[in-house]
Design an enzyme around this catalytic site. Sequence first.
Site, PDB file in Angstrom:
ATOM      1  N   ASN A 218       0.853  -1.204   0.000  1.00  0.00           N
ATOM      2  CA  ASN A 218       0.000   0.000   0.000  1.00  0.00           C
ATOM      3  C   ASN A 218       0.883   1.246   0.000  1.00  0.00           C
ATOM      4  OD1 ASN A 218       0.583   0.813   2.849  1.00  0.00           O
ATOM      5  ND2 ASN A 218      -0.323  -1.196   3.252  1.00  0.00           N
ATOM      6  N   ASP A 288      -3.925  -6.473   5.309  1.00  0.00           N
ATOM      7  CA  ASP A 288      -4.879  -7.353   5.997  1.00  0.00           C
ATOM      8  C   ASP A 288      -4.779  -8.787   5.473  1.00  0.00           C
ATOM      9  OD1 ASP A 288      -5.891  -5.400   7.654  1.00  0.00           O
ATOM     10  OD2 ASP A 288      -7.306  -4.686   6.137  1.00  0.00           O
ATOM     11  N   LYS A 298       8.471 -16.986 -10.898  1.00  0.00           N
ATOM     12  CA  LYS A 298       7.693 -15.859 -11.409  1.00  0.00           C
ATOM     13  C   LYS A 298       6.438 -16.368 -12.128  1.00  0.00           C
ATOM     14  CE  LYS A 298       8.022 -11.855 -14.362  1.00  0.00           C
ATOM     15  NZ  LYS A 298       8.698 -11.298 -15.522  1.00  0.00           N
ATOM     16  N   LYS A 348     -13.041   0.048  16.778  1.00  0.00           N
ATOM     17  CA  LYS A 348     -11.684  -0.528  16.719  1.00  0.00           C
ATOM     18  C   LYS A 348     -11.064  -0.592  18.116  1.00  0.00           C
ATOM     19  CE  LYS A 348     -10.238   0.190  12.708  1.00  0.00           C
ATOM     20  NZ  LYS A 348      -9.802   0.782  11.463  1.00  0.00           N
TER      21      LYS A 348
END
Length: 428
Positions: A218, A288, A298, A348
Site C-alpha cells: 500500500n 490485511d 515468477k 476498533k
Amino acid sequence: MQLLQPKRVLLGVTGGIAAYKACELCRRLLDLGAEVQVVMTPAGTRFVTPLTLQALSGRPVRTDLLDPSAEAAMGHIELARWADLILVAPASADFLARLAAGNADDLLTTACLASDAPIAVAPAMNQAMWRSPATRRNVATLIGDGVQIWGPGSGSQACGDEGPGRMLEPEALLAHVQTALTGAGARSATGRSLAGRHVVITAGPTREPLDPVRYLSNHSSGKQGFALAAAAAEAGARVSLIAGPVDLPTPGNVDRIDVLTARDMLTAAEHCCRNGADVFIGVAAVADYRPATPAEQKIKKAHGDTGLTLTLVENPDIVATIAGGVPRPFTVAFAAETEQLVAHARSKLERKQVDMVVANDVSRKDIGFGSDDNVVTLVTAEGDEELPAMPKVALARLLIERIASRAGLSPTAGSKGHDVTSAMDKSN
Ligand code: C5P
C-alpha cells in the site's frame, strides 16, 4: 493528600468564560499542597475578579507588568524563576497567538518568555476559533516550542455551538499537573517525559510476496511512525522502530528493525515487547491479507482470457496480539477512515482492546497518506479529542505527550465533561 507539596504553580488566567473554572482549579491545586501564584491578563480580570483568586490562593494576584509595588515584592523575572510549572487555564486564542509569537506585552506572556519551567496551556474558545488556520498554526508552533497543550475537550459551548474548544475540567487538568510534576509522565531532571521508558512503534507498509518479483502493498509513507519514533526518543525513551519498506532515514537514538511482511512485523513486535515495553504504537499500514502460497517462480502471463485468481489469507492483527499479550504495554492503534471517523475508531478500540485509537480521515486530500500534515481525533474509553491540523512532526510530539500522560495517571484529557463548561473567547 499533599501530592503536590512543595510544588509551585504559576496559574495564568486569560480572557474567556471558562475563567470561572480557574477558581476551582486554584482551590484544588492548594488542596493537593501546591503553592499557587495567580497571574491574570487584563481580559481575564473582566471574567473573574482578582479578589476572588486572591482569597482562594492566599496571595495577591498579579495583573500588571509595570506595577512598582508588586515588582518590589517579586519582580517578573523572579516570578518566572519561582515557578515549577506555568499553567495557563483558560488560554484564549489571543493568548496562544501572543505566546506563539514570543510577545512580552503583559505580565503573563513575559513570565512565560522568561521562565525555564515547563509551560502548559488549556485552550478554551469557540469551536470555529479553535479550528481556524491561524490557531492551528499557533498551536503547532507552541508544540514545536515544547509547550504542552492540555485539551480542549469537545461538546456544547456557551455560544450555542457544538465542537472542540471547551476547557478541560479542573479534575482532568489536575491529573495532567500531577503527571507533569510528579507522575509517570513527569519530566526528569533532563526535562524529558519518557526517560527510562521503552516504546515500540511499527511504521510504514508491509509487503506480501506473490512470487519472487511481485508483491501486494500500500501507499503508506512511514512518515507519521518515524516522526513518532523521533518524538519518543526526544522525550527520553528507548525506542524500537519496526519499519516496513520505506525510504526514510532512521531518527537519532532509535533502534530500527527492518521487516517486509506482516508476519515478520508481528515476530519483531513480540520480540521487542517480550522483555517489557511500556508503550506499543501500531502506526504501520499492515496488509490485511497475503497470498496464501506465494509462487516459487515468477508467475507467467496466461494467454487467453482465463485471468488470474489469487487466494488470499488473513494476516495476524499485530496491535490486537500485543494488546492481548502478557506483559501488556499501553497500546495505541491508528485508524485511517473515510467516513464515520469516531464511530469506526471507537469500535476498533473495543475490538482490538487497545487503550487509544488515533483516527484520521483519509478521504481528505490535503492530509494523511504521503502528506507532511495530518489531522487526527484521539479516541479513548473516556472520550474523544479532535486535534487541529498540524505537521506530522508537531503532531508526533503532541501524541507522545498525550500517550505519556495517559499511560501514567490516565487523565481524562479531551473527555466530554458533564457540567456546563463551555468556553467563549474574548480577546485580551
Ligand atoms: O483494522 P485496521 O487495519 O483498520 O486497524 C489499523 C490499526 O491496526 C493500525 O494501528 C495498524 O497498525 C494495526 N494493524 C495491525 N495488524 C494488522 C492490521 C492492522 O497491527 N494486521
